[in-house]
Design a protein around this motif. Structure first.
Motif, short mmCIF file in Angstrom:
data_model
loop_
_atom_site.label_atom_id
_atom_site.label_comp_id
_atom_site.label_asym_id
_atom_site.label_seq_id
_atom_site.Cartn_x
_atom_site.Cartn_y
_atom_site.Cartn_z
N PHE A 148 -13.68 -10.85 -8.08
CA PHE A 148 -12.44 -10.09 -7.98
C PHE A 148 -11.48 -10.61 -9.05
N THR A 149 -11.07 -9.76 -9.96
CA THR A 149 -10.16 -10.18 -11.03
C THR A 149 -8.78 -9.60 -10.75
N THR A 150 -8.01 -10.35 -9.94
CA THR A 150 -6.70 -9.87 -9.55
C THR A 150 -5.68 -10.13 -10.65
N GLU A 151 -4.67 -9.32 -10.68
CA GLU A 151 -3.63 -9.43 -11.71
C GLU A 151 -2.76 -10.67 -11.50
N LYS A 152 -2.37 -10.94 -10.26
CA LYS A 152 -1.43 -12.04 -9.99
C LYS A 152 -2.08 -13.30 -9.44
N GLN A 153 -3.19 -13.18 -8.72
CA GLN A 153 -3.81 -14.34 -8.07
C GLN A 153 -4.99 -14.92 -8.85
N GLY A 154 -5.36 -14.32 -9.94
CA GLY A 154 -6.49 -14.81 -10.73
C GLY A 154 -7.82 -14.30 -10.20
N GLU A 155 -8.88 -15.03 -10.51
CA GLU A 155 -10.23 -14.62 -10.13
C GLU A 155 -10.66 -15.29 -8.83
N TYR A 156 -11.35 -14.50 -8.00
CA TYR A 156 -11.94 -15.02 -6.76
C TYR A 156 -13.40 -14.61 -6.73
N TYR A 157 -14.22 -15.53 -6.23
CA TYR A 157 -15.67 -15.37 -6.26
C TYR A 157 -16.23 -15.41 -4.85
N LEU A 158 -16.92 -14.34 -4.47
CA LEU A 158 -17.64 -14.27 -3.21
C LEU A 158 -19.12 -14.29 -3.57
N LYS A 159 -19.83 -15.30 -3.07
CA LYS A 159 -21.24 -15.48 -3.44
C LYS A 159 -22.07 -15.64 -2.18
N PHE A 160 -23.18 -14.89 -2.11
CA PHE A 160 -24.09 -14.93 -0.97
C PHE A 160 -25.49 -15.14 -1.51
N TYR A 161 -26.13 -16.22 -1.07
CA TYR A 161 -27.51 -16.44 -1.50
C TYR A 161 -28.34 -16.96 -0.34
N ASN A 170 -28.80 -8.35 5.07
CA ASN A 170 -27.35 -8.45 5.18
C ASN A 170 -26.59 -7.88 3.99
N LYS A 171 -27.29 -7.19 3.11
CA LYS A 171 -26.66 -6.66 1.90
C LYS A 171 -25.54 -5.66 2.24
N GLU A 172 -25.80 -4.81 3.20
CA GLU A 172 -24.79 -3.81 3.60
C GLU A 172 -23.56 -4.52 4.17
N LYS A 173 -23.77 -5.57 4.97
CA LYS A 173 -22.64 -6.33 5.52
C LYS A 173 -21.85 -7.01 4.40
N PHE A 174 -22.57 -7.54 3.41
CA PHE A 174 -21.89 -8.17 2.28
C PHE A 174 -21.00 -7.15 1.58
N MET A 175 -21.54 -5.96 1.34
CA MET A 175 -20.76 -4.94 0.64
C MET A 175 -19.59 -4.45 1.51
N GLU A 176 -19.76 -4.44 2.83
CA GLU A 176 -18.64 -4.10 3.71
C GLU A 176 -17.54 -5.14 3.56
N MET A 177 -17.94 -6.41 3.46
CA MET A 177 -16.95 -7.48 3.27
C MET A 177 -16.24 -7.31 1.93
N VAL A 178 -17.00 -7.03 0.89
CA VAL A 178 -16.41 -6.81 -0.44
C VAL A 178 -15.42 -5.65 -0.37
N ASN A 179 -15.82 -4.56 0.25
CA ASN A 179 -14.98 -3.36 0.33
C ASN A 179 -13.77 -3.53 1.25
N SER A 180 -13.78 -4.59 2.07
CA SER A 180 -12.62 -4.84 2.96
C SER A 180 -11.51 -5.59 2.25
N PHE A 181 -11.72 -5.98 0.99
CA PHE A 181 -10.76 -6.75 0.20
C PHE A 181 -9.41 -6.02 0.16
N LYS A 182 -8.34 -6.78 0.43
CA LYS A 182 -6.99 -6.20 0.39
C LYS A 182 -6.03 -7.20 -0.23
#
Length: 184
Positions: A148-161, A170-182
């Motif tokens: 996530f390359t935010t304008e004010k907070q910088g970069e954030y990394y969500l990694k699942f392995y 769990n890929k669909e759940k991971f993408m749900e988590m990504v899409n829940s970003f606010k």
């Protein structure tokens, strides 16, 4: 009649404890919301992912994902802020694999008006428990990453392995988590 009173009382107590246990179990299954970047950003954690203490201090949040059928190892999800740029970090992630079994998949999306780079890597993963710990090569692993390359907070990394079956399950759940970003 006196014999039935203790039995009735016991049944009432048992029923109450059972109801409390069911309520607690239902609460534990509810998706949790995490915040990061000093409360400025948030995401929803999928049901069934267990919050654990991060292995290293630079990780803000860490989760254990139950292994899929037959997988001894569980999946690991981490969330952290960092810098260095998208390209350099994707190269670093690729370097965590000794052998790639399929080409990396990379795409860019926009979530909450924020560019998000999605990466999928599969192959033999060098699982390193800390910065100076020796790596253990794990065959048949997959990594999903979101930058996530935010304008004010910088970069954030969500990694699942983890084992490929566990990650795929769990890929669909991971993408749900990504899409829940606010951004708050």
């Amino acid at each position: 009649m006196k014999r039935f009173a203790p039995l009735c009382l016991g049944l009432v107590v048992l029923t109450a404890f059972s109801a409390l246990a069911e309520e607690k179990t239902a609460e534990e299954k509810k998706p949790a919301t995490i915040t990061f970047s000093e409360g400025q950003l948030e995401m929803t954690v999928p049901e069934g992912w267990k919050t654990i203490k991060p292995r290293v201090n630079i990780i803000e949040h860490e989760f254990r994902v139950p292994g899929a059928n037959g997988d001894e190892d569980s999946g690991r999800v981490t969330m952290m802020g960092a810098s260095g740029g998208v390209e350099a970090n994707v190269l670093r992630w690729k370097g965590q694999f000794t052998k790639m079994s399929k080409d990396a998949v990379e795409k860019e999306e926009t979530i909450s008006n924020t560019p998000v780079h999605i990466v999928e890597l599969t192959g033999d993963f060098k699982d390193q428990r800390g910065p100076f710990a020796p790596a253990e090569v794990k065959e048949g692993y997959t990594m999903l990453g979101a930058i996530f390359t935010t304008e004010k907070q910088g970069e954030y990394y969500l990694k699942f392995y983890g084992p490929s079956d566990t990650v795929e399950k769990n890929k669909e759940k991971f993408m749900e988590m990504v899409n829940s970003f606010k951004i708050k």
